[in-house]
Motif scaffolding. Structure first.
Motif, PDB file in Angstrom:
ATOM      1  N   MET A 193      -8.778   1.114  16.631  1.00 53.26           N
ATOM      2  CA  MET A 193      -8.452  -0.007  17.520  1.00 53.26           C
ATOM      3  C   MET A 193      -9.545  -1.069  17.471  1.00 53.26           C
ATOM      4  O   MET A 193      -9.279  -2.253  17.697  1.00 53.26           O
ATOM      5  N   VAL A 196      -8.490  -3.084  14.526  1.00 51.97           N
ATOM      6  CA  VAL A 196      -7.332  -3.909  14.887  1.00 51.97           C
ATOM      7  C   VAL A 196      -7.779  -5.113  15.725  1.00 51.97           C
ATOM      8  O   VAL A 196      -7.313  -6.242  15.526  1.00 51.97           O
ATOM      9  N   THR A 197      -8.708  -4.883  16.638  1.00 56.42           N
ATOM     10  CA  THR A 197      -9.193  -5.971  17.487  1.00 56.42           C
ATOM     11  C   THR A 197      -9.916  -7.031  16.654  1.00 56.42           C
ATOM     12  O   THR A 197      -9.725  -8.238  16.860  1.00 56.42           O
ATOM     13  N   VAL A 200      -7.157  -9.043  14.775  1.00 59.89           N
ATOM     14  CA  VAL A 200      -6.370  -9.939  15.631  1.00 59.89           C
ATOM     15  C   VAL A 200      -7.254 -11.077  16.151  1.00 59.89           C
ATOM     16  O   VAL A 200      -6.868 -12.257  16.083  1.00 59.89           O
ATOM     17  N   LEU A 221      -4.295  -6.291   8.934  1.00 62.14           N
ATOM     18  CA  LEU A 221      -3.393  -5.907  10.018  1.00 62.14           C
ATOM     19  C   LEU A 221      -2.165  -5.170   9.465  1.00 62.14           C
ATOM     20  O   LEU A 221      -1.682  -4.201  10.059  1.00 62.14           O
ATOM     21  N   ALA A 224      -3.329  -1.666   8.762  1.00 64.17           N
ATOM     22  CA  ALA A 224      -3.517  -0.895   9.996  1.00 64.17           C
ATOM     23  C   ALA A 224      -2.174  -0.517  10.602  1.00 64.17           C
ATOM     24  O   ALA A 224      -1.991   0.616  11.069  1.00 64.17           O
ATOM     25  N   ALA A 225      -1.220  -1.451  10.584  1.00 63.14           N
ATOM     26  CA  ALA A 225       0.108  -1.155  11.136  1.00 63.14           C
ATOM     27  C   ALA A 225       0.767  -0.021  10.360  1.00 63.14           C
ATOM     28  O   ALA A 225       1.468   0.814  10.917  1.00 63.14           O
ATOM     29  N   LEU A 228      -2.604   3.420  10.736  1.00 63.00           N
ATOM     30  CA  LEU A 228      -3.480   3.934  11.794  1.00 63.00           C
ATOM     31  C   LEU A 228      -2.868   5.148  12.501  1.00 63.00           C
ATOM     32  O   LEU A 228      -3.540   6.168  12.700  1.00 63.00           O
ATOM     33  N   ALA A 247      -8.849  -1.748   6.124  1.00 60.83           N
ATOM     34  CA  ALA A 247      -8.550  -2.574   7.301  1.00 60.83           C
ATOM     35  C   ALA A 247      -9.833  -2.852   8.082  1.00 60.83           C
ATOM     36  O   ALA A 247     -10.047  -3.962   8.581  1.00 60.83           O
ATOM     37  N   GLY A 251     -11.458  -6.482   8.645  1.00 57.07           N
ATOM     38  CA  GLY A 251     -11.712  -7.032   9.975  1.00 57.07           C
ATOM     39  C   GLY A 251     -13.097  -7.658  10.062  1.00 57.07           C
ATOM     40  O   GLY A 251     -13.269  -8.763  10.568  1.00 57.07           O
ATOM     41  N   VAL A 307       3.201  -7.087  11.078  1.00 54.13           N
ATOM     42  CA  VAL A 307       3.204  -5.680  11.497  1.00 54.13           C
ATOM     43  C   VAL A 307       4.627  -5.139  11.623  1.00 54.13           C
ATOM     44  O   VAL A 307       4.817  -3.956  11.905  1.00 54.13           O
ATOM     45  N   LEU A 316       1.127  -4.003  20.393  1.00 54.52           N
ATOM     46  CA  LEU A 316      -0.215  -3.488  20.682  1.00 54.52           C
ATOM     47  C   LEU A 316      -0.165  -2.418  21.775  1.00 54.52           C
ATOM     48  O   LEU A 316      -0.814  -1.365  21.664  1.00 54.52           O
TER      49      LEU A 316
END
Lengths: 374, 374
Positions: A193, A196-197, A200, A221, A224-225, A228, A247, A251, A307, A316
């Motif tokens: 996460m 992911v943060t 995004v 992303l 990750a989609a 994860l 990922a 990021g 995603v 999310l």
């Protein structure tokens, strides 16, 4: 006139077995006496001895656990000096890699680490030589293996300080998914996460324009989609673990653009409640994105498309649920009496200055309150 | 076990007026006696004198026109040696930038340029020092300002040779859309289709896995879909010109993964018919993508989503039409009797070895025949 700068210099080697390139890389970078920086958890893993051997380390510092503090850096620096080291191998999550970077700064710069931290009065530049760091991440989250900063907390206050310079980027990152298959599901979820943060927030940040980063963030992303949830459900799935390692680095490569308010909330939660950074991001992200949505409709549509969801905020929230991340802060041990201090620290944190929607004190109050009631 | 390597080291400065950073960059890289490499068309542009002044050039070579050949490189190298230069400013399209890179190789390497070309018997490595190159592109297509190769033709045969090394990457690229607003619509269209071809072929190539490049390719395609037509319709639109400069560099950053059969066709068309590289890619791309479609359904769907179309091949054909790119080869002066030689050169070209669908001789025959009849 705005002129924007972008580049991605870290050399990345990705794939099962990438760790075996370590001796060749050390030789290439002229490292003969490496300091191996790691953490207690990693030192207990079955692969640790192999990496110790591959690194031919002249010294080892593996006393880290939890968020890294300044005294960890000084202890590692002592090991560096005692063994007259000439380069660093960082083996671990963000903590080990950030401590390695901080040692690299102090190896060629006088004085106290936080004299080089962002925003301190009389901040000194990282202008001198910085010895090479080779990073082998064992989590897929922080992406510090390609990042330009080291986040180290003060010992007493636990306030996070950020030392930032392009010179802090590791010379090479060896991304070996075999080093992550032993991660427990909770750590996999929280670090995931975090990635992911980063993806995004860097895509929507009000920071510098950088279309390469935009593309990297969206593709990260997508990975990750795709993977994860699978890393949590099937921890030994190397393809999914590899996707998440990519990922995570994507990021961090992307957030040279800037981040946003989720990170300010997370820094506050770490400082006030000593919460794991990834978990804090994971709990706060959908609250902050619901707040951002009115000013990012077009970019939210693009992310939803990537995603494969109808709508980003709902996706999310669903992702959190399926990973076992708590919906709100109460389940993570935050209490109402923490609120005033959380708000103070978040307001003072620099990350939200690049949030796409300006965040005032009352907005942070509302965000933390909502997350506490959820 | 496959271990993949990726990095994007070139420092990029993007924005109207980015050219004004040139003196600072030359100073930073220790360049005191620059060789300015440009072409005849650029030398006639109103901005040329400004750039001559900004570069403080010790020598100028601006005799290029059309595809660059080995004798151009030798003439520029003579200028380099006569003025005892210590760095190169490349101002122009792919031709000027590629000649600059080739001069940079020969400045520190003995013997003939093509001894360092890919695939020649006894190929020598680019192992010595390569002086710094600062690139200021004046077209948005080749992306050579961040690329790792110099494509130079033999004087007699016009056979294209590729010198490849990460050392050929310019130290910095200054992307100033104000340098492209004077480009005629035909050149804008052809160079733009070159960028589109790099973006599409690098995304689907069978070359090395590189998720950063995948993201960069998709985002570049999004920018091209948004802005290429507008650059042709409204040549002075700086935002659209800026998008295409980014799309071009992103195409070149992405194709470190590899390219595909469109490029083999285009190399043949340049060699046999001296056709402009971008125009050749622009004419051939939809034919080659129709051929690739059966093996790339998922990636074609992603690209169609990114450009906002139902289907990729139809979108490419429509894009060609709206840019004034000929539908087929006949209108570009290719005749039936060229076919055997076109096929020979395309088969021998290395690019198609990374095409996602294997391309045999009879496939090239069919592709060229279809494009000739269209």
């Amino acid at each position: 006139m705005a002129v924007h700068r972008y580049n991605f210099p870290t050399e990345i080697h990705f794939g099962p077995g990438a760790r075996k390139l370590l001796p060749a890389k050390l030789k290439e970078f002229g490292i003969r006496r490496a300091l191996l920086v790691s953490d207690k958890g990693v030192a207990g893993q079955p692969f640790f001895d192999e990496l110790l051997r591959l690194s031919g380390a002249a010294a080892v510092y593996a006393e880290l656990s939890g968020n890294p503090v300044e005294s960890h850096v000084h202890a590692a620096l002592e090991a560096w000096r005692d063994a007259a080291c000439d380069g660093i191998v960082a083996l671990g999550g963000g903590a080990a890699i950030d401590v390695a970077k901080a040692v690299a700064v102090l190896a060629g710069h006088k004085g106290c680490l936080f004299a080089y931290a962002e925003g301190v009065p009389g901040q000194k530049p990282v202008s001198g030589p910085v010895p090479p760091v080779v990073a082998l991440p064992t989590t897929a989250g922080t992406g510090s293996e390609v990042g330009r900063s080291a986040v180290i907390s003060e010992d007493g206050s636990h306030v996070k300080r950020i030392v930032f310079s392009p010179k802090l980027m590791p010379r090479a990152a060896l991304l070996d998914p075999e080093l992550t298959v032993g991660l427990p599901p909770g750590v996999t979820a929280a670090t995931g996460m975090d990635a992911v943060t980063h993806l995004v927030e860097s895509y929507i940040t009000a920071g510098d324009y950088n279309p390469l980063c935009d593309g990297v963030a969206l593709e990260g992303l997508r990975l990750a989609a795709r993977s994860l949830k699978r890393c949590v459900a099937k921890p030994r799935d190397l393809a999914a673990r590899g996707d998440m390692m990519n990922a995570a680095l994507m990021g961090a490569a992307a957030f040279q653009k800037g981040l946003g308010a989720t990170h300010s909330c997370a820094h506050a939660l770490s400082t006030v409640c000593d919460m794991h950074h990834g978990l804090a991001n994971g709990i706060m992200i959908d609250f902050v994105m619901a707040f951002n949505k009115p000013v990012c409709r077009e970019k939210f549509k693009v992310m939803a498309q990537v995603v494969g969801a109808k709508e980003l905020v709902g996706w999310l929230t669903g992702l959190k649920r399926s990973l076992g991340i708590p919906r709100g802060l109460a389940k993570a041990g935050v209490r109402k009496e923490h609120l005033p201090r959380l708000v103070d620290v978040a307001v003072a944190d620099p990350c939200h200055q690049l949030n796409p929607r300006p965040v005032r004190r009352k907005d942070f109050e509302a965000l933390f309150s909502k997350a506490l009631r959820a």
